[in-house]
Design an enzyme around this catalytic site. Structure first.
Site, PDB file in Angstrom:
ATOM      1  N   LYS A  83       0.811  -1.223   0.000  1.00  0.00           N
ATOM      2  CA  LYS A  83       0.000   0.000   0.000  1.00  0.00           C
ATOM      3  C   LYS A  83       0.844   1.273   0.000  1.00  0.00           C
ATOM      4  CE  LYS A  83      -0.592   0.267   5.042  1.00  0.00           C
ATOM      5  NZ  LYS A  83      -1.572   0.351   6.144  1.00  0.00           N
ATOM      6  N   ARG A 112      -8.583  -0.948  17.217  1.00  0.00           N
ATOM      7  CA  ARG A 112      -8.894  -0.713  15.817  1.00  0.00           C
ATOM      8  C   ARG A 112      -9.812  -1.861  15.400  1.00  0.00           C
ATOM      9  NH1 ARG A 112      -4.586   0.120  10.899  1.00  0.00           N
ATOM     10  NH2 ARG A 112      -5.093  -2.071  10.564  1.00  0.00           N
TER      11      ARG A 112
END
Length: 354
Positions: free
Chosen positions: A35, A128
């Site tokens: 990414k 998260r």
């Protein structure tokens, strides 16, 4: 035309081989995260050349770019419902934390005649993604196991990315034990137990990762040669894979301190300045939409980065021995977020060096 990011593929390959060797010695496989460089297939191909057989990205659009590479593709962010059809087309596996999404993936996979691999995420403190209730995770694991269009591939955890909770032996032991429990409930062992990212490497090298944890999702360590727990460079790695060149458009002596009433920036903060007297300052055609000031370092150690606006980079070049001129370039060594912005910006050209 500048700015340009130069990618040293030889040095990247050295990093990949050094880091994966550390992991193989601990019986841990690597998923190479793409990414940071936007799924650029030329860079991802170096991962594969270095022996990495799994590639991970947080964007399905990036995984589309990787379809020609011989590697298993993971979506490493929980999928959006709106992208499930593309997910099944371009990804072999994904990290999940919602039963409804898994059911949608199952339906899409059946319609396409495929089986998609699912890794269930557990939250071990970073708050998260992932299940906090372990009984809920086990229940979802059992239901996933019963589906025909998905395969329960394993479980995983993410740490240090939001709350910066560190990976430790206790958390890795909990992950390994939870994997065993899930395996007992479904009647078989899970193939993947993913213990996090580059922040787990330091713990791994100290022997603190429990037996049974067999995967790490690595990006920063492969690209920049350092682990994230203490930000130390790993043995045998290089930090100069990504170098940004920007062109000087103004070079003048100016005061160190501005004059007039100081206002606030776009975030509501008032800037502060150090009075060094009159200094030779360079402005380069580069800005915050192209790179990150905090994670960039001038290759010329005598240059001081003063700051940047959206499209101007201000540098103090007074102490440099180079004698820069307007039209010449200055090099910056890029870190994680600076590289990410450079590859996201369409204004930055990419050049590859073998």
């Amino acid at each position: 035309m500048y700015p340009i990011v130069r990618v040293n593929k030889k040095h990247l390959l050295e990093n990949i081989r050094a880091v994966t060797a550390l992991c193989v010695a601990k019986k841990i496989a690597v998923t190479g995260v793409t990414k940071v460089f936007g799924g650029d297939p030329e860079i991802a191909a170096v991962y594969v050349e270095g022996g990495i057989t799994r590639l991970g990205d947080s964007r399905v659009d990036n995984l589309k770019l990787l379809k020609g590479l011989d590697a298993e593709k993971w979506l490493i962010r929980p999928p959006m419902m709106s992208e499930v059809n593309d997910l099944v087309t371009y990804a072999d596996a994904s990290l999940n934390s919602e039963l409804a999404t898994i059911q949608a993936i199952n339906d899409a996979a059946i319609a396409k005649g495929k089986v998609h691999k699912v890794i269930l995420m557990v939250d071990l403190g970073d708050i998260r993604e992932g299940f906090i209730d372990h009984e809920e995770l086990i229940d979802v694991a059992r239901k996933t196991e019963e589906m025909e269009g998905v395969h329960l591939y394993g479980i995983g955890v993410n740490l240090t990315c939001f709350s910066f909770i560190q990976s430790d032996s206790e958390k890795m032991a909990a992950l390994a034990e939870l994997s065993k429990t899930v395996g007992e409930r479904i009647g078989r062992e899970l193939e993947v137990v993913s213990g996090g990212n580059s922040a787990t490497l330091d713990l791994m090298m100290k022997g603190g990762v429990s037996e049974g944890v067999n995967n790490l999702r690595l990006g920063e360590s492969l690209l920049f040669g350092k682990e994230r727990a203490n930000y130390t460079f790993l043995p045998g790695t290089r930090k100069d894979v990504f170098t940004l060149e920007c062109e000087i458009v103004e070079l003048k002596e100016k005061p160190s301190v501005p004059w007039g009433t100081v206002g606030v920036d776009s975030y509501g903060n008032s800037p502060t300045f150090t009075d060094r007297g009159m200094r030779l300052k360079a402005i380069c055609a580069l800005g915050k939409q192209d790179f990150d000031v905090e994670t960039s370092v001038p290759v010329d150690e005598n240059i001081i980065i003063l700051g940047a606006s959206s499209d101007h980079l201000m540098l103090d070049v007074t102490d440099s021995k180079r004698g820069y001129k307007v039209g010449e370039t200055i090099q910056l060594q890029l870190g994680y977020f600076s590289t990410m912005r450079a590859f996201t910006s369409r204004y930055v050209r990419k050049v590859y060096m073998d």
